[in-house]
Motif scaffolding. Structure first.
Motif, PDB file in Angstrom:
ATOM      1  N   VAL A   1      -2.380  10.167  18.390  1.00 53.39           N
ATOM      2  CA  VAL A   1      -2.854  10.587  17.073  1.00 53.39           C
ATOM      3  C   VAL A   1      -4.253  11.177  17.187  1.00 53.39           C
TER       4      VAL A   1
ATOM      5  N   ARG B   1      -2.578  14.125  11.608  1.00 53.75           N
ATOM      6  CA  ARG B   1      -3.255  13.669  10.402  1.00 53.75           C
ATOM      7  C   ARG B   1      -2.450  12.580   9.731  1.00 53.75           C
ATOM      8  N   THR B   2      -2.871  11.343   9.925  1.00 49.37           N
ATOM      9  CA  THR B   2      -2.153  10.215   9.331  1.00 49.37           C
ATOM     10  C   THR B   2      -3.122   9.071   9.056  1.00 49.37           C
ATOM     11  N   PRO B   3      -2.859   8.302   8.021  1.00 46.87           N
ATOM     12  CA  PRO B   3      -3.724   7.150   7.765  1.00 46.87           C
ATOM     13  C   PRO B   3      -3.474   6.009   8.743  1.00 46.87           C
TER      14      PRO B   3
ATOM     15  N   VAL C   1       2.972   4.049   9.312  1.00 45.53           N
ATOM     16  CA  VAL C   1       3.696   4.816   8.294  1.00 45.53           C
ATOM     17  C   VAL C   1       4.911   5.467   8.940  1.00 45.53           C
TER      18      VAL C   1
ATOM     19  N   SER D   1       6.833  10.396   6.169  1.00 48.94           N
ATOM     20  CA  SER D   1       5.738  10.595   5.235  1.00 48.94           C
ATOM     21  C   SER D   1       4.688  11.565   5.768  1.00 48.94           C
TER      22      SER D   1
ATOM     23  N   MET E   1      -4.784  -0.001   6.435  1.00 48.73           N
ATOM     24  CA  MET E   1      -3.486  -0.197   7.085  1.00 48.73           C
ATOM     25  C   MET E   1      -2.746  -1.374   6.495  1.00 48.73           C
TER      26      MET E   1
ATOM     27  N   ARG F   1       5.288  -2.875   2.162  1.00 46.12           N
ATOM     28  CA  ARG F   1       6.606  -2.948   2.783  1.00 46.12           C
ATOM     29  C   ARG F   1       7.244  -4.299   2.511  1.00 46.12           C
TER      30      ARG F   1
ATOM     31  N   GLN G   1       5.685   5.974  -0.295  1.00 47.67           N
ATOM     32  CA  GLN G   1       4.876   6.052   0.919  1.00 47.67           C
ATOM     33  C   GLN G   1       4.361   7.471   1.134  1.00 47.67           C
TER      34      GLN G   1
ATOM     35  N   VAL H   1       0.497   8.265   1.559  1.00 45.38           N
ATOM     36  CA  VAL H   1      -0.060   8.918   2.737  1.00 45.38           C
ATOM     37  C   VAL H   1      -0.848  10.142   2.296  1.00 45.38           C
TER      38      VAL H   1
ATOM     39  N   GLU I   1      -4.126   8.932   0.809  1.00 44.96           N
ATOM     40  CA  GLU I   1      -5.050   8.432   1.823  1.00 44.96           C
ATOM     41  C   GLU I   1      -5.667   9.581   2.600  1.00 44.96           C
ATOM     42  N   LEU I   2      -4.825  10.571   2.916  1.00 45.64           N
ATOM     43  CA  LEU I   2      -5.336  11.703   3.683  1.00 45.64           C
ATOM     44  C   LEU I   2      -6.350  12.481   2.855  1.00 45.64           C
TER      45      LEU I   2
ATOM     46  N   HIS J   1      -9.053   9.103   4.644  1.00 45.50           N
ATOM     47  CA  HIS J   1      -8.858   7.843   5.356  1.00 45.50           C
ATOM     48  C   HIS J   1      -8.006   8.000   6.602  1.00 45.50           C
ATOM     49  N   ALA J   2      -7.908   9.213   7.107  1.00 42.35           N
ATOM     50  CA  ALA J   2      -7.090   9.410   8.299  1.00 42.35           C
ATOM     51  C   ALA J   2      -7.782   8.794   9.504  1.00 42.35           C
ATOM     52  N   ILE J   3      -6.973   8.476  10.509  1.00 44.30           N
ATOM     53  CA  ILE J   3      -7.550   8.031  11.777  1.00 44.30           C
ATOM     54  C   ILE J   3      -8.398   9.174  12.318  1.00 44.30           C
TER      55      ILE J   3
END
Lengths: 468, 372
Positions: free
Chosen positions: A340, A346-348, A352, A356, B1, B8, B350, B354, B357-358, B362-364
């Protein structure tokens, strides 16, 4: 785009149509307001006729019989679409299918058309035909929103250009006074990403050798058909071999024979001196074939599974995903985070589901996964289809970098600029055979396009050759 | 996270809870429509379940159901519908009883032999369906249904006294003969009146653990789940689909073979005409309700066993015990509907999350960003 078509709701802002403010809660609302969308992936039932596909879901408009047929004819003639209502969709080429999609939205009364990357699957001649159709639509007073990352096309077809980057409008341009370069700078914020590979890294060590490969299928009615015949090719270490061709001419089957999903009826496939003609898929993957599938949803990811499980997919027997018979979920998770980060997915988070993420980010994850196992051969089918410009440049860079380190790449793409720019050698596939070859340094997309339709064969070199 | 995980979990519970509430409401409607008191039956059932002897019955029944449901769930995880669990377990129980009655071995060995025979027979019977599917493309749904009928006929024929069965003196029943005491599985006594919990119930729980481990922690389990989630993607990833189908059918059948063991080893010690039937079909309901999750299946098995056993007392109070059967049927329908609703909602939610968040940054952090 999704918001305009009512698939997603905006958090802020307004949409006005003909000066009237509107809000959509689902695509039905958008259709009612006269907005129609032609998706990048066609939404047609293959085993239905054109007429049936068009009326499907719109039965109430003009019925399903002669009324509908009359209306279809009327629209087709009005905009020069040339639709045959009784043809089966599975018999149609990509360009024809696209026209059916356009007709479908017009049939529902659309006055504003959204076209999402409509040229991605077309050869240059077909693109010209599409543009002619679009101009007809325009002349009849319809509005067209044309979404594309191919700058030349945008400049030639649009009356007004808006550039969007990472979710915000970064500028507008007037096609009459803008150059491709200026537009590109607006798009990426810096200079134009180009697929051009600068120096050659081709060695004389063959990595993949395919000799006289043949594959036949038996149709339900019992006739035996050649889908691949006499395929001969060699890819050396550090070489990108590009295959051009209109979709459906055997590229899919070639890939599937190489990865082991189809058992060839003849011929030999040699990877790094080992005969792998009939070796199971998993063995091939373990022995160093990376695979970027053309249909990522069907072959590349598990949509409902989290990202880290998707990182395991295809490499479950390899480190860091497993130790012996046991999965190593912890290591797989850690490595997913690395992918990643390194591949700009691009993902939180990695918990997930793949579904998504946007298509481009799914693709980056797949590329990252395949590159993480030091492949000897990478089979890349449409590696940048549906991917935004930034990600595209990145994927190109990654392929180039791996090629420098001795990776052999089989590249199949409908994006001719990508093929010409990235390949060291080009072959053209037509009806299951490799009918022509070309030097990417000198060939133009137009010349390649005519070979793809079977009009030219042999070595494509000068315009005289191509004309015959 | 963390937020996603909590989501879920909530969604995982939302499905079954929604299904049960709907089923309960519908049952109440049925009761009202037939002019009965809509609440009394529930009270009677709960009261009945407060007795230890009924509780023991429920647990024992749940053990059997659990194994049957695990057998079905193995198939479900692979997108295979093994409707033949019923036939597999009956044939397996009968063959195991025959073998068990005809030999004399020291305790653990005797039990092990019976269990192994049962697993082999179950696997053989489901293996036929697996073989047909992989070689001839026969749908496992059709072939397992057929094999159920064939198993019924085969059992009826084999149990005839002129073949392998015997008829105890002064009885109309036919049996396969009594298994010697060395082949009895010791139980857990729960007091004089209450009887004992079958020892095999604990084996069933062990099977649940094993099921979880194999699916979630082994390569084989990953391949199996991948095939169930997307056969095309699994194939592209190197799973041999045919081998996978055959293997999972064999496993499913072997587990199905175990489903008869709690009763055979802990209670009847013989296979007779009144050996319980229909366990395999109940197993399908339970696997569905438990979402193929070993813990979920355990709760569902207990719930269905509760409905079964506690409804027996309804008769005494003038209610039909079929009320519980109606409820089970309604549970199946509402499970299918509510799970699909919750699944779709979950996916949409979800995707939205996502996106949010993006957008909120808040993305990695990726290297590309770090470089900018």
């Amino acid at each position: 785009m999704k918001i305009l078509y009512g698939m997603q709701k905006p958090d802020e802002g307004t949409i006005a149509i003909n000066g009237e403010q509107v809000s959509f809660s689902n695509p039905g609302d958008a259709i009612e307001r006269g907005i129609g969308m032609v998706h990048q992936h066609f939404m047609l039932a293959d085993n239905f006729t054109v007429l049936e596909n068009v009326v499907l879901g719109g039965e109430k408009l003009y019925g399903i019989g002669s009324g509908a047929r009359k209306k279809i004819k009327e629209i087709s003639d009005a905009y020069g679409l040339g639709i045959r209502p009784d043809a089966l969709v599975e018999d149609l080429g990509v360009a024809d299918r696209q026209r059916v999609e356009i007709l479908k939205v017009l049939y529902r009364g659309a006055r504003i058309l959204i076209l999402d990357e409509p040229t991605a699957v077309l050869v240059p001649q077909e693109v010209d035909a599409l543009f002619a159709n679009l101009r007809e639509l325009k002349a009849e007073g319809l509005t067209v929103i044309f979404i594309s990352h191919k700058l030349g096309e945008v400049l030639s077809v649009a009356d007004d250009i808006t550039v969007i980057r990472r979710g915000t409008t970064v500028g507008t341009a007037d096609p009459a006074s803008t150059t491709t370069k200026q537009l590109a700078e607006l798009m990426v914020g810096s200079e134009l990403p180009s697929p051009e590979t600068r120096e050659s890294t081709v060695t004389d060590v063959p990595m993949l050798r395919v000799q006289d490969l043949a594959l036949t299928v038996t149709d339900p009615d019992g006739t035996v058909r050649d889908v691949l015949a006499g395929i001969d090719l060699t890819i050396h270490q550090g070489e990108v071999l590009g295959i051009a061709g209109v979709e459906g001419n055997g590229q899919t089957e070639l890939i599937e024979a190489l990865i082991g999903m189809r058992d060839p009826d003849g011929g030999v496939i040699t990877l790094d001196q080992d005969d792998i003609s009939h070796v199971p898929t998993r063995k091939r993957r373990e022995s160093g074939i990376g695979y970027i599938p053309e249909d990522r949803h069907r072959h590349g990811v598990l949509l409902d599974a989290p990202l880290w499980e998707n990182r395991i997919l295809g490499h479950v027997t390899e480190k860091p995903n497993s130790r012996g018979w046991l999965l190593d979920n912890k290591a797989a998770r850690a490595d997913t985070e690395r992918i990643v980060r390194e591949y700009d997915v691009r993902t939180p988070g990695i918990e997930v589901t793949a579904a998504s993420l946007s298509g481009g980010n799914q693709q980056k994850l797949i590329v990252g996964r395949e590159m993480s196992h030091a492949p000897k051969l990478l089979i890349a089918a449409h590696p940048t289809r549906g991917v935004d410009v930034g990600a595209q440049a990145q994927i190109w860079d990654q392929i180039r970098e791996a090629r420098r380190e001795g990776l052999a790449v089989l590249l199949i793409s409908a994006d001719l600029d990508e093929l010409i720019g990235l390949s060291d050698t080009l072959r053209v596939m037509y009806r299951g055979r490799l009918v022509a070859d070309a030097d990417p340094a000198t060939i133009t997309p137009e010349e390649l396009g005519s070979a793809m339709t079977g009009a030219a064969t042999g070595h494509l070199e000068s315009p005289e050759d191509e004309a015959r | 996270m963390k937020k996603f995980d909590k989501d879920r979990l909530i969604l995982a519970f939302a499905g079954p809870v929604l299904a049960l509430v709907v089923a309960l409401a519908l049952t109440t409607v049925v009761l009202l429509a037939s002019g009965r008191n809509p609440f009394e039956p529930y009270r009677i059932m709960f009261e009945s379940a407060s007795y230890v002897d009924v509780q023991v019955l429920i647990v024992n029944q749940a053990g059997t159901y659990y194994l049957a449901a695990l057998a079905v769930a193995v198939g479900f995880r692979m997108n295979l519908f093994n409707i033949g669990v019923d036939g597999q377990y009956r044939l397996a129980a009968m063959m195991a009883a025959l073998v068990g009655a005809s030999v004399n071995l020291p305790g653990p060995l005797h039990i092990a032999l019976i269990v192994i025979v049962a697993m082999l027979v179950g696997a053989f019977w489901s293996g036929i369906a697996g073989f047909l599917k992989t070689t001839r493309g026969v749908s496992e749904v059709v072939s397992t249904i057929m094999l159920n009928s064939i198993a019924t006929a085969l059992v009826a024929w084999m149990i005839l006294p002129k073949n392998f069965g015997e008829q105890p003196a002064g009885s109309n029943n036919l049996t396969t003969g009594e298994i010697p005491e060395s082949g009895w599985f010791p139980g857990l006594p729960m007091g004089d009146q209450a009887g004992e919990i079958y020892g095999f119930t604990f084996v069933a729980a062990g099977c649940g653990l094993l099921y979880w481990f194999v699916l979630n922690r082994t390569r084989f389990g990953f391949d199996l789940r991948a095939t169930g989630a997307s056969e095309s993607a699994a194939q592209a990833s190197g799973v041999d689909a045919k081998k996978m189908i055959l293997t999972s059918m064999l496993i499913s059948g072997a587990v199905a073979g175990l489903a008869g063991m709690p009763t055979l080893l802990g209670d009847t010690h013989t296979y007779s005409l009144d050996f319980p039937t229909g366990i395999g079909f109940t197993g399908i309901t339970i696997a569905l309700l438990g979402r193929n999750n070993p813990l979920g299946i355990a709760f569902s098995a207990l719930l269905i066993a509760f409905l079964d056993k506690s409804s027996a007392s309804l008769d005494q109070y003038g209610f039909e015990k079929e009320i519980a059967t109606i409820m089970q049927g309604l549970i199946v329908i509402s499970v299918v509907v509510s799970y699909e609703l919750v699944r779709r909602y979950g996916i949409r939610r979800q995707q939205q999350k996502v996106g949010e968040e993006l957008a909120a940054g808040h993305a990695i952090k990726t290297e590309k960003e770090a470089a900018l």
